[in-house]
Motif scaffolding. Structure first.
Motif, mmCIF file in Angstrom:
data_model
loop_
_atom_site.group_PDB
_atom_site.id
_atom_site.type_symbol
_atom_site.label_atom_id
_atom_site.label_comp_id
_atom_site.label_asym_id
_atom_site.label_seq_id
_atom_site.Cartn_x
_atom_site.Cartn_y
_atom_site.Cartn_z
ATOM 1 N N GLY A 13 42.701 28.512 49.538
ATOM 2 C CA GLY A 13 41.274 28.836 49.566
ATOM 3 C C GLY A 13 40.975 30.175 48.913
ATOM 4 N N GLN A 14 41.881 31.131 49.080
ATOM 5 C CA GLN A 14 41.708 32.444 48.456
ATOM 6 C C GLN A 14 41.828 32.343 46.939
ATOM 7 O OE1 GLN A 14 44.846 34.360 50.688
ATOM 8 N NE2 GLN A 14 43.354 35.561 51.841
ATOM 9 N N ALA A 17 38.568 31.001 45.755
ATOM 10 C CA ALA A 17 37.542 32.043 45.857
ATOM 11 C C ALA A 17 37.646 33.028 44.698
ATOM 12 C CB ALA A 17 37.653 32.764 47.200
ATOM 13 N N PRO A 33 33.223 38.430 49.328
ATOM 14 C CA PRO A 33 33.967 37.416 50.082
ATOM 15 C C PRO A 33 33.846 37.684 51.585
ATOM 16 C CG PRO A 33 35.473 39.067 49.220
ATOM 17 C CD PRO A 33 34.093 39.431 48.723
ATOM 18 N N GLU A 34 34.076 36.639 52.365
ATOM 19 C CA GLU A 34 34.135 36.750 53.825
ATOM 20 C C GLU A 34 32.945 37.518 54.397
ATOM 21 O OE1 GLU A 34 36.495 35.154 55.634
ATOM 22 O OE2 GLU A 34 37.348 34.382 53.780
ATOM 23 N N ASP A 44 32.775 31.919 52.914
ATOM 24 C CA ASP A 44 33.871 32.323 52.029
ATOM 25 C C ASP A 44 33.380 33.289 50.962
ATOM 26 O OD1 ASP A 44 35.720 30.772 53.425
ATOM 27 O OD2 ASP A 44 35.393 29.028 52.138
ATOM 28 N N GLU A 58 31.475 27.707 49.747
ATOM 29 C CA GLU A 58 32.563 27.442 50.677
ATOM 30 C C GLU A 58 33.710 26.818 49.901
ATOM 31 O OE1 GLU A 58 33.253 27.852 54.247
ATOM 32 O OE2 GLU A 58 31.918 29.419 53.515
ATOM 33 N N CYS A 59 34.884 27.390 50.028
ATOM 34 C CA CYS A 59 36.076 26.926 49.310
ATOM 35 C C CYS A 59 36.889 26.010 50.216
ATOM 36 C CB CYS A 59 36.922 28.117 48.883
ATOM 37 S SG CYS A 59 36.044 29.261 47.796
#
Length: 154
Positions: A13-14, A17, A33-34, A44, A58-59
């Motif tokens: 996921g990162q 992103a 992010p976050e 995300d 959203e990833c």
């Protein structure tokens, strides 16, 4: 002075992103992010475009990641456009057709389906813009002087 090369993020996921953030920057968006728009929610990626528009991405790295996400509909009231970012192996037929779709990897991304626009109410836009600015400033301060920032969300 040479800048150290940053290693690729470890989590799938990162990686998505990172690629999405690169694409958004190329579109003149600034990206966080976050980000926590409201208690109990953490997106995300959120980006602010050159005209003050907010996009949430959203990833999702796999089917199970998507199926386990019970909060995504709560994100819709915090953005002008909402997107899913997935890799080339993700089964896109799972994703709601009335949301945006981005194909991504760690190096870049492209929009495959533009999200419909639902403009934020003025009061909500004002709040999210203020929160976006505060979180950005806190994170920058934390990078430039890690010892000085002892509280807050990073």
């Amino acid at each position: 002075m040479d800048m150290p090369e940053h290693p690729l993020p470890l989590m799938p996921g990162q990686r998505l992103a990172r690629g999405v953030a690169r694409m958004l920057r190329s579109m003149d968006h600034v990206v966080l992010p976050e980000f926590v728009p409201s208690r109990g929610l953490r997106v995300d990626l959120i980006s602010m475009g050159p005209k003050g528009e907010f996009w949430i991405v959203e990833c999702k790295s796999c089917r199970a990641d998507f199926m386990g996400d019970r909060k995504w509909q709560g994100y819709l009231e915090w953005c002008d456009r909402y997107f899913w970012a997935v890799d080339c192996d993700f089964p896109v037929d799972l994703l709601p057709a009335d949301t945006g779709l981005i194909r991504a990897d760690a190096y870049g991304a492209d929009i495959r389906r533009m999200s419909p626009e639902t403009r934020l109410p003025a009061a909500r836009r004002s709040r999210i813009m203020r929160d976006f600015a505060r979180v950005s400033a806190l994170r920058l301060h934390g990078l430039t002087d890690p010892g000085a920032v002892s509280a807050g969300v990073f």
